[in-house]
Structure formats: C-alpha cells, structure tokens
Design a protein around this motif. Structure first.
Motif, short mmCIF file in Angstrom:
data_model
loop_
_atom_site.label_atom_id
_atom_site.label_comp_id
_atom_site.label_asym_id
_atom_site.label_seq_id
_atom_site.Cartn_x
_atom_site.Cartn_y
_atom_site.Cartn_z
N CYS A 38 -45.39 -5.66 38.21
CA CYS A 38 -46.72 -6.23 38.50
C CYS A 38 -47.61 -5.66 37.48
CB CYS A 38 -47.17 -5.83 39.95
SG CYS A 38 -48.65 -6.50 40.40
N GLN B 117 -50.36 -12.09 35.64
CA GLN B 117 -48.92 -12.06 35.35
C GLN B 117 -48.60 -12.61 33.91
OE1 GLN B 117 -48.17 -9.58 36.27
NE2 GLN B 117 -49.05 -9.00 38.23
N GLY C 282 -52.77 -7.20 41.11
CA GLY C 282 -52.15 -8.08 42.15
C GLY C 282 -52.36 -7.66 43.74
N GLN C 283 -51.91 -6.23 43.90
CA GLN C 283 -51.80 -5.82 45.08
C GLN C 283 -52.98 -5.31 45.55
OE1 GLN C 283 -47.50 -4.70 46.05
NE2 GLN C 283 -47.54 -4.19 44.10
N ARG D 226 -46.84 -17.71 42.33
CA ARG D 226 -47.27 -17.83 43.39
C ARG D 226 -47.80 -19.21 43.86
NH1 ARG D 226 -46.92 -13.32 41.10
NH2 ARG D 226 -46.54 -11.70 42.41
MO LIG Z 1 -48.09 -8.21 41.90
#
Ligand SMILES: [Mo]
Ligand SMILES: Nc1nc2c(c(=O)[nH]1)N[C@H]1C(S)=C(S)[C@@H](COP(=O)(O)OP(=O)(O)OC[C@H]3O[C@@H](n4cnc5c(=O)[nH]c(N)nc54)[C@H](O)[C@@H]3O)O[C@H]1N2
Ligand SMILES: Nc1nc2c(c(=O)[nH]1)N[C@H]1C(S)=C(S)[C@@H](COP(=O)(O)OP(=O)(O)OC[C@H]3O[C@@H](n4cnc5c(=O)[nH]c(N)nc54)[C@H](O)[C@@H]3O)O[C@H]1N2
Ligand code: SF4
Length: 901
Positions: free
Chosen positions: A136, A295, A332-333, A601
C-alpha cells in the motif's frame, strides 16, 4: 440513545471523526464529528453506513483450533494461546527466530502494532514482521526516506484548500478519500485548478480541469519531463536548492536522458502534447501547488522512483513546508501511518529508527531492556509468503489482513498457507479466504469495541474509542499478543494493563535519545517523529486525547507542516534529489496477453468486504464483480457488455461481468479488488496479478498485469432474491450480496437444469409446509421464473433466462419491503417485468438516499436541472456524503449533451 462517543472511522486514511452510539432499540447510530479537524462533520457513504456493519452475523466470537479430524472446533483461550506460544517456541528452538513471522495490517491500532513489533524484533529476535502496508504505502515510505531522510509527509489537508493548483496522480480521491476530495472540490470552486493524472477517466478526473490519460506506468517520464521543463524555464528556487538540497545535477542528467523534450515525453506517455504542456505550464505558473499521489504511483515496479520524480519537482521549485505546497502521499488504511511510526515493516525498527544502524538498534534495545534486537531486515510481504511456501518460515501469525485475497499471485500465497506448519489468524470474521487455512483462529475486537489510536494521512493521531461491549470472547489484538508474549517467557516486556500503557511507552521511545531541536543534546539519533509530550499521559488524559498532529512541541501542541525551517532529516539537514531513470512496467503486454490489467477500488466497498459486504446501502452501487473494458477490446476478445468473461493471466484467472463506461483506455482493463470466495464463485483478482515488485520498496505492481479476456459461455443467466441465505448450489457462476431484507444472487450456468422447477424448488426451499409456489416456464423462449410466498409475503424468487436481460433488481428489492404482494405484483413477477405504472429507478447512484440513475435522469429532463446542487435540491441525491456528486455532474452533462443534438 446512549451518549455518543467520539471515535475515528476505521476505513480510509482521511481519519474522519465519528460520533457513535447505540439507540434504545440497540441500533448503532453514527454521525460525522463536527469538532474533528479532518472532516468537520462530514462522512462519506462508507463512514455513514458504519452502523450497518457492526452486527454479530459472521463474527468470530470464540477461539477455534483445528482438530485431529481436520475440522475447526471451539477452544478455550488458554488452549488456543498455549498452542500459539508452544508452536512459535518450538519453531524458534528448532529452526531459529527467522522461521517464524508476523503478517499484520494498517488496520490495527498503533498499540496493537507496537507490541507485535516489540515481540518480534526485541524478544524473538526476528524482523519478520511485515504488513499489508507493504502492498500500500511502502514505495511512498521509501521515497520519503530517500528524499527527506525519514518517512515524513510534509503537509496537511489544509494545504489542499490553500493551493492554487492540486495535482492528483494515480489517485481516485473522489472514491477512495471522499472527504478530502470534498475539500479539494471546494477549493476548486474557490478558483483552484485541478489536474488528474490517471490512465482511467475516473469520477476524480471528471471533476478536474485537466485530465491526462497517460499510458500505464509512465509517470516517471511525465515528472522527469516536468523537472526538465521547470529547470529550462527558470522555475527554480535557487536559494533553497543551493542551501538545503543535494543532487540536482544528477537528477537533471537522469531526467534529461529521455525526458528533456516534451514532445518525446508526450509520445511515451501517450498524451496530447498540448495537454502535457498545459499541465507543465500550470505547474510552473502556480507557486502554491500540492501534488497528491496514491496507488497509481505506489503500486508499480518503479513506484519509489515515481514518487521521487514527483518530490524532485517540488524540491526544485522549493515548494514544500509552506501553506498550500508540497508532495502529499495519501495513506490508504486508517492506521497506515501509525504502523510506520512504530516500525511495523520488516526493514524498519521502531519510532522511525533504522534496523541496519547499530546506534539505532542500541537505542531501541536499551529502551526496551529487551534480551535481543533483530539485526537484519526481515522478509517483505511477497518474499515472506515465498519463504512460507519454501518451508523456511514455518509458523505465521496473520492479524487484520486477508492475504489470500490481497497479495499478488494470490493462489501461490494460498498454497503457501496450505503447506505451513502453523497458521494463526486474528480476525473479527470467522470465514474468509485466509481464515480457511488457519490452525488457530483468535477472535479480535472490532471497530466500536476496540480502544486505542490511529494516525491519518496528515500525521494526525486520533483516538478510536469503544462504544459497544466486547462480543463473545473477543479480545483486543494488543492483549492477545501480550498473552502470547507472556507464555513465551517475556512477561517483563509486556506488562501492559491497557492501550494507554502501550501508547505512553511508544511516545516515550519517540523522544528517547532523540536529538531533535530542543532536545537534551545527548549523543543520540535525531528523528522528527517526536511524541515526547504524550509520554506521560495519565489514563484520563489518554481517554480525553484530542486529535493532534505530530511532531508535538513540549507544550503538547502539534505541527501542521514539516520543513518550514528548511531542515531535513538527512545528515547535514539537506533534502536529496533522486536521479530517476524511468522504466516500463515489469511485464509488457504481448500477443497472448494483450491487455494491461489495472486493479483498484470501487466507491462503496472496502477491500475484501468482510465489513462493507454487510451493508445493504453499500451493496447497491456495484453489486457484482466486473471487468471494465474498452468496447474495441471487448469486440476483439469476443465478449459483450453485460455478459460474463474469464480474465486470464500467466498466474491465474477470474470470472466477471463485462462492463464499458469506466473511462478506460484501449489496451487496458480494470477489475475491482473486493470480491473473493465469500461473495463470488471465482472473482479473486489477486489470483491473476503478477508478483512483480518495486526493487527498492518491495511493493507489488498491482496496476499492471498482462491479461487476455475470453468469453465465458453459459446457457443461461439468472438472478435470485431470498430472505434467508440460500444453500451453496453447484453453479458455474454465482455472486451473493446482502440487501435490506434479502440476499441477492446473480447466477449463470453452462447447462439448463434438466427440470427447472425441481431445481428451483429445491434451491429456494419450496418444500416448506406453508410454501406458496408460483412459476412460469417457457423452455422454447429460454425463460423460467418462480416465486415462493408465505402468507402472501414474498420469501424468495428466481429468474433464469437464455439472455442476460433479467427483471430490474431495484423493483425486486422493493417487493421484499412489502408485507403482502398484490395480484398485480404476482402477475408481474411471472411476466418478469414491473407492472405498467412502475418505473425502473435504475442502478442506485446515491447510496445514502437510494436514488437511482433513471430517476435522476428523468428529474434532470423534467426539471431542466443544470447543476448537481439543483439535483440535490430536487431529489436529495448527493445531499449527505457527497460521494455521488461527480456522477450527478456527469448525468447533468450527458442530459444536456443529449438535448443539444
Ligand atoms: Mo491500501
Ligand atoms: N471506497 C474505498 N476507498 C478506499 C479503499 C477501499 O477499499 N474502498 N481502500 C483504501 C486504501 S487501503 C487505499 S491504499 C486507497 C487507495 O486509493 P487510490 O490510490 O485512489 O485507489 P486505487 O483505485 O487503488 O487506484 C488509484 C488510481 O490509480 C490509477 N492508476 C493505475 N495505473 C496508473 C499509472 O500507471 N499511473 C497513474 N498516474 N495512475 C494509475 C487507477 O486507474 C486508479 O484510478 O484507498 C483507500 N480508500
Ligand atoms: N490487485 C490488487 N490487490 C491489492 C490492492 C490493489 O490495488 N490491487 N491494494 C492493496 C492494498 S493498498 C491494501 S491496503 C490491501 C488490503 O487488503 P487486506 O488487508 O487483505 O484487506 P481487508 O479486507 O481490509 O482485510 C482486513 C482483515 O482484517 C479483519 N479485521 C477487521 N478489523 C479487525 C481488527 O480490529 N482486528 C483484527 N485482528 N482483524 C480485523 C477483517 O475482517 C479482514 O479479514 O490490499 C492490497 N491488494
Ligand atoms: S472519507 Fe469516508 S472512509 Fe475515509 S475516513 Fe472519512 S468517512 Fe471514513
């Protein structure tokens, strides 16, 4: 309604504040926290639907262990923890510490991450702790370290509002960081320019002033070209470059080698020269520029170089460390950043210290008073699973991630787990593609139950606070790890009573022998990561901790921007240009595999769907796995929109529905990452993705795999709705997704059932005593329809057809909201189309208010609406989270284009 608790959203790295509570009926209720600086009350649709994901259906509530019979059985915590500890102990004793490993997640809390890292590196003595952040963020981490000397994100969200130009590179911000995108859109309304650089025309690109649909993987040429353009046009902060950087000449030499001429760059990148120059001029002209990347940059075999090529352009112009400027890696997370802070990567130590630096190792080991300290980097995610396959790693503990779905060449990862001596999984869900291979399953607390901290993209530490009781026997991830550490004989290092104890130890380590400005001057290692002011938090102060951006000053106030003082973390305080030689993706398309598969996504699902897959609201926007293709490529591949296709690479294959309209370039295809064995027959895209890695960061090239698309011939297509889960049926294709009062299945098969009626009755459970069964079969026309009712209420229905045309699903869904079906509805069901008056609302665009595309088109036409906000005023669509505003804009534009012709 219980008092609402202020917590943080568990999905993306925006880190929105959420107020959450439980109402009198036991339902979880969430709202955006107006006081939280990241979102000021806003939530995207995923955040807004959190209340639909906290039920206990499918939860892992008790430890489970594989028995001698091969099956999984409930076990006591003592038995499960003993088995983990004794298994790890035995492998370490027999094969050394590097034969065990931890594979963890950017969705763990900082406290969880800290203890895993401490156990592995300080006590077991292995650096085999890697994380899904490798997949990621690791290219961004490596690029930051090369440029700045430490993994530092210079800016903050406010910079996006203060910029005159926002450049989004490989980032579908509108869908993946929606609340940040709302802030960008607002800035654009205030006059800022927006450029999107992405091979696909996404919802993000549609909102931009300029979209550059570059050929996949060519970003380094584009930004090398920009560096040359800035240099050639004198857009250079000479004072800054001279006094505070190194390496410009080498960077220019590398960039000049094949990116000195914009015409050549435009050819390589496959964009119009005029568009390229328009971008270069915009960048040159505006002092306040933020370049956001995610990404499309990181997940590349040249991801680290791409990120440095971007950072180089900010360095030459001196555009960082000031309001409205800087390169900005969006994480991302929810806790990608926190994991990095505690060193949860196989090539880092803790608190931003380096594994390969003996001084750093001594600092960390001294602070921990630990028996040992790992001295060499551990295995990075993909290499780690290879080592499992080769039997070099024999015990693996997976926490908070689903690698059988999310790794590249995921079938190989699955084989690795199948052959591993001891696989331990800590998860909140019992059945995932990964937990299927566990020997020990440990039930973790999930969002709303767990307690700790996360750090957002802008270095902001926020609290996640519990507002739900611990379900079943689930325990916090940190406490499970500490229990195992104690059983391994390391009690001294793991006497934590709660997350606060861990947090203050972590904060203390960031300050320990840290010669940051204002430090005590002892021989030490200077790091900008400094949370010293939080190292003495009392339990009450930890509970009350307000969101704050590190580094913290001694008085506890945070820092919005780094590098305002032009001082970097490299020795001599200078930032470094990196000489980037652009190169193509690891595997080129070829005759046999002529399309470049891009993966990513969709708006309303999160990763492997273990949580968002529970929400009916989130199911409506994209309810099936798909492969987006250019119509020409579809024609050439012999597949048609709406039909099924097999996507095949040298590594594996999947089956998905063919779609057009994803804004895709000819020669490329796109498939979402979300579907897996729990939701579809064969749609795990990780199985086909090439395991090509960035040589610096080890991050996989998820955005570029050569594939071909083949027809997936079936005799019939079908859909079914049922109030109760239907049993698994041996179908060549199925997908299942949860709706408000039903499960929805899309199905297809190579053969007609010999007896459709018998087959359908058996599948839908029509033998039930009170079943009221209606059916219509016309074998010649290739249709079969059946409905099961009970006391006049629809219980289940199934439609089969030789063509993919089936009844509108929103209509069927609506019937499940009724207590009784009228005669007209029954007749309509058997006719396979809504009764005359019912207009098909079309696929849902606004998930918050459930407004369909046809409804919106009709309203635009009838009301001559000109803007998304007029659509919102008329239909409410777009009025809550705003995630669908880009699509509303497209519908308005389309309607107007249509009415001109
Ligand atoms: Mo991610
Ligand atoms: N809805 C939703 N939001 C999420 C997540 C989710 O699962 N669902 N996950 C979160 C996580 S962990 C992450 S990491 C982020 C990811 O957030 P993003 O990075 O925005 O999302 P992706 O869809 O992975 O990819 C971004 C874009 O890169 C483009 N791209 C592909 N190849 C190239 C290339 O060579 N160059 C350029 N310039 N662009 C390219 C793709 O077409 C895609 O539109 O999202 C976070 N937010
Ligand atoms: N092809 C392709 N593959 C990709 C990507 C891509 O763009 N393309 N993107 C990559 C990226 S950026 C990412 S971040 C990964 C994400 O991929 P994963 O991390 O594999 O996906 P998740 O579904 O988020 O997995 C989280 C798991 O943790 C569980 N869980 C949730 N909360 C908790 C908790 O509090 N404790 C514990 N112990 N478990 C919990 C969930 O049930 C779930 O099983 O995918 C990567 N893979
Ligand atoms: S933008 Fe959406 S998913 Fe991301 S943190 Fe905010 S509410 Fe959660």
């Amino acid at each position: 309604m219980s008092a609402r608790v202020a917590t943080t959203c568990p999905y993306c790295g925006v880190g929105c504040g959420v107020l959450a509570g439980v109402d009198a009926a036991g339902a979880v209720d969430v709202a955006g926290d107006p006081r939280h600086p990241s979102n000021r009350g806003r939530l995207c649709v995923k955040g807004a639907a959190l209340g639909e994901t906290t039920d206990l259906r499918g939860r892992l509530l008790h430890p489970r262990m594989r028995g001698a019979d091969g099956g999984m059985h409930q076990a006591s915590w003592d038995a499960a923890l003993d088995r983990v500890a004794s298994g790890f102990r035995r492998v370490v004793d027999e094969h050394g510490p590097d034969a065990v490993a931890f594979y963890v997640s950017g969705q763990l809390l900082t406290e969880d991450y800290y203890v895993v890292n401490k156990l592995a590196k300080g006590y077991l003595g292995t650096a085999n702790v890697d994380t899904n952040s490798r997949l990621c963020m690791s290219s961004a981490v490596a690029a930051h370290r090369r440029a700045f000397g430490e993994d530092l994100v210079p800016g903050c969200y406010e910079d996006l509002e203060q910029a005159e130009l926002v450049v989004l590179v490989g980032s579908n911000t509108a869908w993946c960081h929606p609340v940040v995108f709302q802030r960008i859109v607002k800035a654009r309304e205030g006059g800022a320019k927006l450029v999107a650089i992405d091979p696909r025309l996404t919802a993000t690109g549609e909102s931009a002033d300029l979209h550059l649909p570059l050929r996949p993987g060519t970003d380094a040429w584009l930004f090398n070209g920009l560096l040359m353009f800035l240099f050639q046009h004198g857009v250079m902060d000479v004072g800054f470059v001279d006094a505070h950087t190194r390496g410009l000449n080498a960077a220019l030499a590398a960039a000049g080698a094949d990116a000195g001429d914009p015409a050549q760059v435009a050819r390589i990148c496959g964009v119009q020269l005029a568009d390229l120059l328009a971008f270069y001029r915009l960048f040159a002209r505006h002092e306040r520029v933020v370049t956001v990347f995610s990404q499309g940059v990181n997940q590349s075999s040249s991801g680290t170089d791409k990120a440095n090529a971007i950072i180089n352009c900010h360095l030459i112009a001196g555009r960082l460390g000031r309001p409205g400027t800087g390169p900005f890696s969006l994480t991302g997370q929810p806790n990608a950043m926190g994991g990095r802070e505690v060193g949860g990567l196989a090539n880092m130590l803790a608190a931003h210290m380096e594994l390969d630096d003996p001084v750093h190792r001594a600092i960390v080991q001294g602070y921990w008073s630990s028996p040992r300290i790992a001295a060499k980097p551990g295995l990075k995610a993909v290499a780690l699973f290879d080592a499992v396959l080769e039997g070099k790693v024999r015990a693996l503990w997976i926490m908070g991630t689903n690698p059988v779905v999310s790794l590249p060449d995921a079938d190989r990862a699955r084989r690795a787990l199948e052959g591993c001596e001891l696989v331990v999984c800590s998860d909140i869900v019992e059945r995932t593609d990964t937990t299927a291979h566990a020997h020990v399953l440990l039930p973790a607390l999930g969002w709303g139950e767990k307690d700790g901290t996360v750090t957002s993209s802008e270095r902001r530490i926020s609290r996640q606070r519990p507002f739900l009781p611990a379900p079943g026997e689930a325990r916090a991830d940190w406490s499970i790890v500490c229990e195992v550490a104690r059983r391994l004989g390391f009690a001294d290092g793991f006497r934590f009573e709660g997350p606060r104890d861990i947090f203050v130890e972590h904060a203390g380590l960031t300050a320990w022998r840290n010669q940051a400005p204002g430090g005590d001057g002892m021989p030490a290692a200077r790091r900008l990561l400094h949370l010293g002011a939080l190292a003495s938090l009392t339990p009450a102060a930890y509970d009350a901790l307000e969101p704050v951006q590190w580094p913290l000053r001694a008085d506890g106030t945070g820092t919005a921007r780094l590098f305002a003082d032009r001082s970097f973390a490299h020795a001599a305080g200078r930032a470094r240009f990196v000489a980037v030689s652009a190169r193509a993706p690891g595997n080129a398309v070829e005759r046999e595999y002529p399309l470049a598969l891009n993966t990513g996504r969709v708006r309303d699902q999160w990763h492997t769907m273990t949580r968002t897959g529970k929400s009916p609201r989130l199911a409506v926007y994209a309810s099936e796995p798909f492969v987006d293709m250019h119509p020409h490529d579809a024609l050439r591949s012999g597949v048609r929109e709406g039909e099924l296709a097999r996507v095949r690479s040298r590594w594996g294959s999947m089956v998905a529905r063919v779609r057009h309209g994803g804004g895709i370039l000819a020669g490329t295809a796109f498939a979402p990452i979300h579907w897996n064995g729990q939701f579809a027959s064969d749609a795990r895209v990780g199985g086909l993705v090439n395991p090509v890695l960035d040589p610096v960061s080890g991050q996989p090239e998820f955005k570029h795999t050569p594939v071909r698309v083949e027809p997936f011939p079936v005799r019939w297509y079908g859909c079914a709705f049922s109030r109760d889960d239907l049993p698994a049926a041996p179908l060549d294709y199925w997908t299942a997704i949860r709706g408000e009062r039903f499960l929805r299945y899309e199905i297809a098969h190579r053969e007609w059932p010999r007896d459709c009626g018998a087959w359908a009755r058996a599948w839908l459970g029509a033998h039930a005593a009170d079943a009221d069964w209606l059916e219509h079969a016309d074998r010649d026309a290739g249709v079969y329809r059946a409905v099961r009712l009970a006391q006049g209420r629809i219980e289940a229905c199934v439609f089969l057809s030789a063509r993919p045309a089936l009844p509108p699903r929103p209509w069927l869904a609506g019937l499940f909201a009724r207590d009784r079906l009228e005669e007209a509805d029954r007749a309509a069901l058997l006719a396979g189309e809504p009764p005359g008056g019912d207009v098909d609302p079309g696929p849902v665009v606004c998930a918050c208010f459930g407004v369909g595309r046809n409804t919106i088109r009709e309203a635009i036409r009838a009301g001559t609406l000109d803007t998304p906000s007029q659509v919102t005023a008329a239909l409410r669509a777009g009025g809550n989270c705003g995630s669908c505003i880009p699509e509303l804009r497209r519908l308005v534009t389309e309607a107007h284009a249509g009415s001109d012709t």
